[in-house]
Design a protein around this motif. Structure first.
Motif, mmCIF file in Angstrom:
data_model
loop_
_atom_site.group_PDB
_atom_site.id
_atom_site.type_symbol
_atom_site.label_atom_id
_atom_site.label_comp_id
_atom_site.label_asym_id
_atom_site.label_seq_id
_atom_site.Cartn_x
_atom_site.Cartn_y
_atom_site.Cartn_z
ATOM 1 N N VAL A 114 1.238 -1.522 -0.284
ATOM 2 C CA VAL A 114 0.132 0.230 0.232
ATOM 3 C C VAL A 114 1.150 1.121 0.027
ATOM 4 C CG1 VAL A 114 -1.861 -0.908 0.870
ATOM 5 C CG2 VAL A 114 0.004 0.105 2.768
ATOM 6 N N THR A 115 0.282 2.319 -0.357
ATOM 7 C CA THR A 115 0.974 3.644 -0.483
ATOM 8 C C THR A 115 0.056 4.521 0.415
ATOM 9 O OG1 THR A 115 1.167 3.473 -2.664
ATOM 10 C CG2 THR A 115 1.281 5.258 -1.497
ATOM 11 N N LEU A 116 0.567 5.048 1.987
ATOM 12 C CA LEU A 116 -0.046 5.552 2.527
ATOM 13 C C LEU A 116 -0.677 7.761 1.823
ATOM 14 C CD1 LEU A 116 -1.113 6.101 5.510
ATOM 15 C CD2 LEU A 116 1.039 7.818 6.230
ATOM 16 N N ILE A 117 -1.547 7.632 2.032
ATOM 17 C CA ILE A 117 -2.333 8.973 1.347
ATOM 18 C C ILE A 117 -2.874 10.147 2.158
ATOM 19 C CG2 ILE A 117 -4.216 9.375 0.345
ATOM 20 C CD1 ILE A 117 -5.319 7.317 -0.219
ATOM 21 N N ASN A 118 -1.542 11.051 2.142
ATOM 22 C CA ASN A 118 -1.672 12.358 2.937
ATOM 23 C C ASN A 118 -3.075 12.817 3.231
ATOM 24 O OD1 ASN A 118 -1.836 14.601 3.380
ATOM 25 N ND2 ASN A 118 0.232 14.809 2.820
ATOM 26 N N PRO A 119 -3.406 12.832 3.725
ATOM 27 C CA PRO A 119 -5.182 13.392 4.512
ATOM 28 C C PRO A 119 -5.628 14.864 3.594
ATOM 29 C CG PRO A 119 -3.928 13.130 6.411
ATOM 30 C CD PRO A 119 -2.562 12.703 5.567
ATOM 31 N N ASN A 120 -4.544 15.768 3.446
ATOM 32 C CA ASN A 120 -4.737 16.547 2.333
ATOM 33 C C ASN A 120 -4.503 16.286 1.249
ATOM 34 O OD1 ASN A 120 -4.275 18.261 4.716
ATOM 35 N ND2 ASN A 120 -2.489 18.223 4.326
#
Length: 69
Positions: free
Chosen positions: A58-64
């Motif tokens: 997976v790749t973490l998504i920046n909340p922004n």
């Protein structure tokens, strides 16, 4: 995501990741096995429908940068 990133990240509600080109909500985490429990929508999904994947997939998504499904 690397195992080191998994071990040092702040795990919290509202975590989204990219998996196989789609955004998923992290509904649960298995710290011992370094797994994310994923669902496509942030809603109540039966546990037997969660998709368990290794952190390296997976790749973490920046909340922004979160997109709308």
């Amino acid at each position: 995501m690397t195992q080191d990133e998994f071990n040092t990240m702040q795990h919290h509600a509202n975590t989204f990741v990219m998996y196989q080109g789609k955004q998923h909500y992290v509904i649960s985490v298995d710290f011992r096995e370094q797994l994310f429990g994923l669902v496509e929508e942030k809603e109540a999904i039966p546990k037997d429908e969660w998709l368990w994947v290794r952190c390296e997939n997976v790749t973490l998504i920046n909340p922004n940068e979160k997109t709308i499904n």
